[in-house]
Scaffold this motif. Structure first.
Motif, PDB file in Angstrom:
ATOM      1  N   MET A  89       0.841  -1.190   0.000  1.00  0.00           N
ATOM      2  CA  MET A  89       0.000   0.000   0.000  1.00  0.00           C
ATOM      3  C   MET A  89       0.882   1.248   0.000  1.00  0.00           C
ATOM      4  O   MET A  89       1.841   1.330   0.768  1.00  0.00           O
TER       5      MET A  89
ATOM      6  N   ASP B 241      -2.775   4.853  -2.555  1.00  0.00           N
ATOM      7  CA  ASP B 241      -3.870   4.124  -1.920  1.00  0.00           C
ATOM      8  C   ASP B 241      -4.539   4.978  -0.852  1.00  0.00           C
ATOM      9  O   ASP B 241      -5.757   4.924  -0.659  1.00  0.00           O
TER      10      ASP B 241
ATOM     11  N   THR C 291     -15.116   7.156  11.224  1.00  0.00           N
ATOM     12  CA  THR C 291     -15.040   6.492   9.929  1.00  0.00           C
ATOM     13  C   THR C 291     -16.265   6.915   9.137  1.00  0.00           C
ATOM     14  O   THR C 291     -17.369   6.438   9.373  1.00  0.00           O
TER      15      THR C 291
ATOM     16  N   THR D 200      -7.476   6.419  -3.041  1.00  0.00           N
ATOM     17  CA  THR D 200      -8.660   5.617  -2.766  1.00  0.00           C
ATOM     18  C   THR D 200      -9.265   5.977  -1.419  1.00  0.00           C
ATOM     19  O   THR D 200     -10.486   5.951  -1.244  1.00  0.00           O
TER      20      THR D 200
ATOM     21  N   GLN E 163     -13.027   6.336   0.320  1.00  0.00           N
ATOM     22  CA  GLN E 163     -13.063   5.993   1.738  1.00  0.00           C
ATOM     23  C   GLN E 163     -12.591   7.226   2.520  1.00  0.00           C
ATOM     24  O   GLN E 163     -11.687   7.933   2.083  1.00  0.00           O
TER      25      GLN E 163
ATOM     26  N   ASP F  96     -16.282   3.651   5.079  1.00  0.00           N
ATOM     27  CA  ASP F  96     -15.365   2.565   5.394  1.00  0.00           C
ATOM     28  C   ASP F  96     -14.861   1.866   4.132  1.00  0.00           C
ATOM     29  O   ASP F  96     -15.398   2.043   3.037  1.00  0.00           O
ATOM     30  N   GLY F  97     -13.814   1.081   4.312  1.00  0.00           N
ATOM     31  CA  GLY F  97     -13.252   0.300   3.218  1.00  0.00           C
ATOM     32  C   GLY F  97     -11.977  -0.357   3.669  1.00  0.00           C
ATOM     33  O   GLY F  97     -11.482  -0.120   4.782  1.00  0.00           O
ATOM     34  N   GLN F  98     -11.408  -1.179   2.805  1.00  0.00           N
ATOM     35  CA  GLN F  98     -10.245  -1.982   3.178  1.00  0.00           C
ATOM     36  C   GLN F  98      -9.031  -1.129   3.509  1.00  0.00           C
ATOM     37  O   GLN F  98      -8.268  -1.460   4.431  1.00  0.00           O
ATOM     38  N   VAL F  99      -8.809  -0.045   2.787  1.00  0.00           N
ATOM     39  CA  VAL F  99      -7.634   0.784   3.051  1.00  0.00           C
ATOM     40  C   VAL F  99      -7.731   1.401   4.438  1.00  0.00           C
ATOM     41  O   VAL F  99      -6.780   1.355   5.235  1.00  0.00           O
TER      42      VAL F  99
ATOM     43  N   GLU G 165      -9.516   0.363   6.962  1.00  0.00           N
ATOM     44  CA  GLU G 165      -9.428  -0.691   7.968  1.00  0.00           C
ATOM     45  C   GLU G 165      -7.990  -1.138   8.182  1.00  0.00           C
ATOM     46  O   GLU G 165      -7.575  -1.396   9.324  1.00  0.00           O
ATOM     47  N   THR G 166      -7.207  -1.226   7.114  1.00  0.00           N
ATOM     48  CA  THR G 166      -5.802  -1.626   7.247  1.00  0.00           C
ATOM     49  C   THR G 166      -5.011  -0.601   8.040  1.00  0.00           C
ATOM     50  O   THR G 166      -4.212  -0.952   8.928  1.00  0.00           O
TER      51      THR G 166
END
Length: 242
Positions: free
Chosen positions: A1, A58, A126, A81, A105, A129-132, A134-135
């Motif tokens: 990322m 990202d 938040t 993103t 996000q 939300d999304g994977q980035v 959350e990571t």
């Protein structure tokens, strides 16, 4: 990322170092002071890029002073993103993110500590939300920080007490206190003197931004005036109301 941190100050470096150390992340810095961006990249282990970069990432984390947060968000909203900020105020940055990055996000984070005191509590809104996101939040938690979800309104209202009012009270004591020998200090005055030194060790511009952004100092002034003007019975009532 790939993560771009906009703002090469201590909080931007803290965020970059933390996510780099606890997730598979490479970091870049952009700052209006190009030398500061280069120094941050060397200190953290990353690279410096121009503020005019067209590169996509990202995530972009805005770590600039509060008065310029919205302008920075607008400038970098289309570069990633996920868009985040660690500016210390939430309502206006989140509104700017929604306006300029409606499909991204989005999250606003406030580490409630100076970087030297990490890890600690991190307030989080938040917004999308999304994977980035959350990571990155997972990386902060993996570093020992205690993240907790809130709302922008709850956060900003709390800052009136825990930042604007608290800082005003400590600074007012520092300005009012006479220079006395340490031998005379009581547990209360000694603790206050320590807090004055802690505040003095920071950056006046940051404290000024907090006072300009959040109400709270006026309530401290009003309370001090009530104490100063109170007779014995009124003082007792004030004390008992704590």
């Amino acid at each position: 990322m790939n993560v771009l941190v906009v703002g090469a100050g201590s909080m931007g470096q803290w965020f970059a170092r933390t996510v780099r150390d606890h997730a598979e992340v490479s970091v870049a810095f952009a700052d209006t002071d190009a030398e500061a961006a280069t120094a941050a990249a060397e200190a953290v282990g990353g690279r410096a890029v121009s503020t005019a970069t067209e590169e996509r990432f990202d995530a972009v984390c805005v770590a600039v002073p509060m008065p310029v947060a919205e302008a920075a968000i607008e400038s970098y909203a289309d570069r990633a993103t996920a868009l985040l900020d660690v500016t210390g105020v939430m309502t206006e940055p989140l509104a700017a993110m929604r306006e300029h990055a409606p499909d991204s996000q989005r999250a606003s984070l406030h580490p409630l500590f100076a970087p030297d005191n990490a890890p600690g509590n991190v307030a989080v809104v938040t917004d999308a939300d999304g994977q980035v996101v959350e990571t990155l939040l997972g990386a902060l938690a993996a570093a020992g920080n205690r993240t907790f979800e809130t709302t922008a309104q709850e956060h900003d209202a709390a800052m009136e007490t825990v930042q604007a009012a608290a800082h005003a009270a400590v600074l007012a004591y520092g300005l009012a206190a006479a220079d006395v020998s340490e031998r005379f200090h009581t547990p209360v005055s000694g603790a206050l003197a320590d807090l004055v030194e802690q505040v003095r060790g920071g950056d006046a511009r940051v404290y000024a931004d907090i006072q300009a952004t959040f109400d709270g100092a006026d309530r401290v002034a009003d309370a001090a005036a009530r104490i100063a003007d109170a007779d014995r019975a009124e003082f007792t009532d004030l004390y008992d109301s704590l």
